[in-house]
Scaffold this motif. Sequence first.
Motif, mmCIF file in Angstrom:
data_model
loop_
_atom_site.group_PDB
_atom_site.id
_atom_site.type_symbol
_atom_site.label_atom_id
_atom_site.label_comp_id
_atom_site.label_asym_id
_atom_site.label_seq_id
_atom_site.Cartn_x
_atom_site.Cartn_y
_atom_site.Cartn_z
ATOM 1 N N GLY A 287 -12.714 -13.994 40.813
ATOM 2 C CA GLY A 287 -11.615 -14.452 41.649
ATOM 3 C C GLY A 287 -11.706 -15.939 41.942
ATOM 4 N N GLY A 288 -10.874 -16.394 42.866
ATOM 5 C CA GLY A 288 -10.820 -17.816 43.198
ATOM 6 C C GLY A 288 -12.111 -18.368 43.747
ATOM 7 N N GLY A 289 -12.953 -17.494 44.316
ATOM 8 C CA GLY A 289 -14.221 -17.967 44.849
ATOM 9 C C GLY A 289 -15.119 -18.584 43.794
ATOM 10 N N VAL A 290 -14.972 -18.163 42.537
ATOM 11 C CA VAL A 290 -15.755 -18.765 41.456
ATOM 12 C C VAL A 290 -15.399 -20.238 41.335
ATOM 13 C CG1 VAL A 290 -16.237 -18.736 38.981
ATOM 14 C CG2 VAL A 290 -15.941 -16.581 40.217
ATOM 15 N N ARG A 291 -14.106 -20.516 41.370
ATOM 16 C CA ARG A 291 -13.672 -21.905 41.262
ATOM 17 C C ARG A 291 -14.032 -22.697 42.512
ATOM 18 N NH1 ARG A 291 -7.593 -24.144 39.787
ATOM 19 N NH2 ARG A 291 -8.037 -26.338 40.198
ATOM 20 N N HIS A 292 -13.817 -22.115 43.695
ATOM 21 C CA HIS A 292 -14.079 -22.847 44.930
ATOM 22 C C HIS A 292 -15.538 -23.269 45.054
ATOM 23 C CE1 HIS A 292 -10.060 -21.953 45.878
ATOM 24 N NE2 HIS A 292 -10.211 -20.808 46.483
ATOM 25 N N SER A 293 -16.446 -22.456 44.510
ATOM 26 C CA SER A 293 -17.860 -22.802 44.604
ATOM 27 C C SER A 293 -18.380 -23.497 43.348
ATOM 28 C CB SER A 293 -18.695 -21.541 44.865
ATOM 29 O OG SER A 293 -18.624 -20.663 43.764
ATOM 30 N N ALA A 294 -17.459 -23.830 42.406
ATOM 31 C CA ALA A 294 -17.835 -24.481 41.148
ATOM 32 C C ALA A 294 -18.926 -23.684 40.449
ATOM 33 C CB ALA A 294 -18.280 -25.926 41.384
ATOM 34 N N ALA A 295 -18.676 -22.384 40.303
ATOM 35 C CA ALA A 295 -19.682 -21.469 39.761
ATOM 36 C C ALA A 295 -19.403 -21.069 38.319
ATOM 37 C CB ALA A 295 -19.761 -20.222 40.638
ATOM 38 N N GLU A 296 -18.519 -21.769 37.627
ATOM 39 C CA GLU A 296 -18.134 -21.359 36.278
ATOM 40 C C GLU A 296 -19.330 -21.355 35.315
ATOM 41 O OE1 GLU A 296 -14.520 -23.095 38.299
ATOM 42 O OE2 GLU A 296 -16.601 -23.718 38.026
ATOM 43 N N GLU A 297 -20.125 -22.411 35.326
ATOM 44 C CA GLU A 297 -21.269 -22.467 34.419
ATOM 45 C C GLU A 297 -22.298 -21.398 34.770
ATOM 46 O OE1 GLU A 297 -22.903 -26.358 34.200
ATOM 47 O OE2 GLU A 297 -21.052 -27.278 33.445
#
Length: 658
Positions: free
Chosen positions: A265-275
């Motif tokens: 969800g959006g929390g992945v982006r908000h925490s810059a957790a993509e990598e």
Amino acid sequence: MSPTSPASPARSASPESPKNPATTRRLTTAQALVAFLARQYTERDGRRQRLISATWGIFGHGNVAGIGQALVEAGHGGNGTAHRMPYLQGRNEQAMVHAAVGYARQSGRLSAHAVTTSIGPGATNLVTGAALATINRLPVLLLPGDTFATRPADPVLQQLEVPYAGDVSVNDCLRPVSRYFDRITRPEALIPAALQAMRVLADPAETGAVTLALPQDVQAEAYDWPEEFFAERDWHVRRPAPDTYELETAVRAIRSARRPLIVAGGGVRHSAAEETLAAFTAATRIPVASTQAGKGALRHDHPADVGGIGHTGTATADELARTADLVIGVGTRFSDFTTASGTLFADPAVRFLHLNITAFDAHKLAALPLVADARAGLEALTVALAGRGYRVDPAYETEYTGAKEAWEERVEASFATPDPTARPTQTQVLGLLDDLVTEEDILINAAGSLPGDLHKLWRTRSRDQYHVEYGYSCMGYEIPAAIGVLLAAGTGQRTRPVWALVGDGTYLMNPTEIVTAVQENLPLKLLILQNHGYASIGGLSASVGAEGFGTAYRHRDADGGFTGPPLPVDLAANAASLGLRVLRAATVDDLRKALSEARDAEGPTCVYVETETPDTVSGPPPAQAWWDVPVAETASRPAAVKAREEYDRQVAARRRHL
């Protein structure tokens, strides 16, 4: 969350406040607020930036002499070059909030904008934007003017009179859609309220719309402010690690799963957790489906990415969801579109594990909670699983990668343009855009039929390319949000290409900020798709037995319905009248050239195309999962009777996950 330099205690009322010029500064409340805001910073992972980097405003009698005058001083070096407060001129109060939200999302929630309005309609126009910000967990500071605190005349212009309560104003409409609300009825009350406002804006678990209602007389009232109030403050944006017990419980659940599925969800982006997510999937081979807010958590061509999930999801993701025995939510709210209204996760023994920074979301669907920052939580899970040899069965990996390849063939069929001289369908428009863009481009959308097509079909190339606001799905968000993104996404001398994709219904809702884009010479790329009505709701209306009533933009027919010729509305001419350069496209070939020209344009540009109703070849795949929109239980018209029969069949599959 605490600032690194604590604020001094609030002083007493003005007559008793200290007069030592070395320790106090005499300013109006509005001047003090603007000076304070210009000195607030966020810090995360060693990166520091202004918390409030600019203020949007439309002025009226409720804020022109207070906040307006303060912004004049702050914008012209009155507080020093480093602490200027840039001003942005809006045309509609709701649109200003949308622009601020677009800026905050593009800034990773680490920087935000303030929005000031007058009292009355200016203030109530903020409500929709505030709801959007809070629902999407995005920070924005609202500074509406308010009626006189001293009540020298009662009522004043635009004041709402409430017979049972003298302290109510229209700004109270903002309470339920704000994460923090305060009315500043004395100058010194600003000190604790401003600090609380910053705390909430910078808190990753609490952030959303924050409202400080400012009575117009208090805005202009002077006070001797302690100098400590204007010290620079760094608000550390924390990354809470998971609880040891919850982490061990999560590890056991994952290790026992045969068919796990991640929902990003959006929390992945908000925490810059993509990598971090990519590293976790590389170690475990667990497939990743995405919500609207989470799309882009993995690139479209990442082996573990299986596309959107839920009512607007891909067949790949939805079939995996139906057979998953463990659903691992990462930073998602699990809305009804994601769960297909409680019908998607069909395995009788399915369990849920929710990694979320808020306990409220982590406990949804009776899940095993893992309350933590998304990046910190994924890092901890990766380390904890590394020494235990967990990886999904190779047959499961082969299954979902094969299904993904099959889905890509359906995407190609939807994007195909066999006749370059024909009028394009909506999905063909997306296909032409897909051929053109690179990872630099950013696409913005929020409402209509486009979010469904984009969620199913769009090939996201970077972590921030896909910007679809679907928490509130607010028509009219796209154009102002694109302005906010442009203000945040510039890189040196080059600004990234930013596309606002709108249908005719959305365009008519809120085109006003085109003027702002022209005024600031921002290279907005506006793509208008004309389909003569509310296509999305028209289709929904037909499916629930309402027969498309009231969803077409057409003249009335002899029976009083709306089935006559299309209205002679020229949206391209309208956009041109607001200052945009407009490129009209009648065919697929025209559109291909216009999109390329618009992408290269240095100023604000519009591409206008009238779309064709899709056929079975060039249309989007149908919904791969249900969505609950209740149908009339009794009706005399055959369409509604038939729709109710289908509704009863679908709703029987719904379950409560307890």
